[in-house]
Design a protein around this motif. Sequence first.
Motif, PDB file in Angstrom:
ATOM      1  N   ALA A 170     -48.761 -10.817 -24.761  1.00 27.07           N
ATOM      2  CA  ALA A 170     -47.510 -10.071 -23.559  1.00 27.07           C
ATOM      3  C   ALA A 170     -46.140  -9.719 -24.229  1.00 27.07           C
ATOM      4  O   ALA A 170     -45.795  -8.410 -23.307  1.00 27.07           O
ATOM      5  N   SER A 222     -51.470  -7.437 -20.368  1.00 31.46           N
ATOM      6  CA  SER A 222     -50.937  -9.179 -20.629  1.00 31.46           C
ATOM      7  C   SER A 222     -49.751  -9.045 -20.229  1.00 31.46           C
ATOM      8  O   SER A 222     -49.533 -10.597 -19.360  1.00 31.46           O
ATOM      9  N   ALA A 253     -48.713 -11.757 -17.260  1.00 34.03           N
ATOM     10  CA  ALA A 253     -47.888 -12.925 -17.368  1.00 34.03           C
ATOM     11  C   ALA A 253     -47.144 -12.987 -16.304  1.00 34.03           C
ATOM     12  O   ALA A 253     -46.281 -14.407 -15.904  1.00 34.03           O
TER      13      ALA A 253
END
Length: 671
Positions: free
Chosen positions: A375, A381, A385
């Motif tokens: 993340a 990612s 998140a």
Amino acid sequence: MNDPAVLALRLVDALQSLGADTEDTRTVLTGAEPRFSAVTLPALTRLALQPQGRYVLVVDDVHLLTEPDCHAVLQAVAEGIPPGSQLALLSRSALPQWVARTRSEGRMVEIGPSDLAFRDDESRHLLSTMGVALAEDEAGALIDRCEGWPVGLYLMALAASRGSEPTPVVTPTGSDRYVLDYLRAEVLTGLRPRTREFLRRTSVVDELDVHLCDALVSRQDSARLLADLAQRLQLVVPLDGSGKHYRYHHLLVDALRVELTEQEPWLEPELHRRASSWYEAAGDWDAAIRHAQAAGDLPLVSRLVWAGVPACIASGHPDRLRTWLAALDERQIASDPWLTLSAAWLGLQSGDPARMTRWLLTADEHAGPDWPQRAGSDAYSASLAAIYVLVGNRGLQGTIELCRGIQKCLPHDSGFRAAAFHNEGVALTLTGHIEEGLASLMEAERLAHALGVHVIEANALAWQGLVALMGEDWARGAPLIARAGDLVHRHQLQRLATSAMCITATALLQAARGSKDDARVTLGTALRLSGQVRQIAPWFAVAGPLVQTRVALLLDDGALARMLCTEARSHMTADLTGSLLEDFLVRTETLLRNVRAEGISPGTLTPAELRVLQYLPSRLTLPQIGEHLFVSKNTVKTHALATYRKLGTTTRDETVDRARALGLVESPPIG
């Protein structure tokens, strides 16, 4: 006919039929100078004065006269028309410049397309006379498409009535053979090839901005060409007086798009891509996405939709995102990581946890099992998140870690960074790191304000205010909540499920200040929105009902307060044990034990009753409501009757009115 001498001879013949002595005039007819100007034109003027009695001289197809000397002939005859007689010029394009003087002298009557257009009742009468029996909505669609154009309406009526069946399976359009053949023969034939190409290629857009047309056809003279076409063709319609915006008549658009498909099918996707690029640069996201979809370019659609998600989720209009995704099937959405993530955000903002969870699972597959560890370095990612930290199912500590990854990875102008600071601030304050959490909330407020992400700005202010109120610091907390409430009102954020906490805080402030009527309505709205998000954010499932309990107590509604406090206790998780919320819950339960107020109130509606209540303003029957909620008709009826009893009403309409007054269902906008 486009010859001044020939035109003059035809006019002399017409005037002779009215009784004029044309023998001398015929001998001087010529198109050669200097005799044309010195002799022929004055002779025509004198000849027009000769007929006895009133007459009307009609000249048709004036638009075919392109030679300037032909218009000099017409002007000469017009100058000789005696009082009481008329010269009627019929043209498919704008009249020539020489009529300007006559117009300014008030001696001219102009009948344009708008004057000749059929009214709705006249259009329906024509359809009836021609035996066209369409359903009401189909007839309306046909009439709207013709825009009052009598010829177009007649041709559409022919198309609709052809064959043995009086009513067609599909209402015809301008692509029907009757209309298409007429437009090709009477409108498009005779145009220069490049002009016809221009019309064909620019038909992919609904509104013709001259700069957009330049971009579509790679030329620099669209303004001049459109102005000329608007003069020559009634089916090219100016939209303003600046000469910058036009549109084609609906039937002409249909015909041009058929020509494009037949003659240059390979070019159509590229034209839509060019339109999409132009609209993107102009900031018109809806049009940019619509043309990207028309181009069949899924990667382009994906990029544009995802770029527009922050604005959609930050406003009070999540339906915009729904519209973008509605044009795609689920297979297309599932095939693309960013579209999948967009669909998950739509589920969150719409208060649809099942839809949100479904698309989050698909997004997880796109991201891979180790996405939380990436993340801080991978944009997808980090974007995934951003929704997980709002959902809050990663635990408080996990939320803090993901938020910091988002802050590190995403661009500084990303609205998701503002959301990350907000959620980090909430998690930090809940774990007792008050000062650090407030610093994150203030950064979220600053970023959200700069980027126009109003819902994050409002929520950051509201949570700062609630933290202060939990510490009994009303002097600091009240102004923060008031500012948050002002943002909700100004930007219509009450439609967003993610505004539930902010609206709950506003209800508390109103009740504490003694504005009990306002507080009841705001609390009703908060309860409605809370039902949509408490299944999503675990911390809110406790915090929301707890603050609402305090509101209910200030409103002297002990029954509602006890129900809400019990609900808050039921949602406590191990992750929240020892948090600020547990302390607030214990203090609220202690306060509640000292309250003995009784009674039934609108707030005692159960979550199931609130869900049914949202459908009562619709036209859906009880069985249909049951289908939407996946419950039986009897269950819906039971909840509806319980709602009637609790609201003190006896009919569905009365219940809806009462619920709207209390904020328990959304009211339609005024005006």
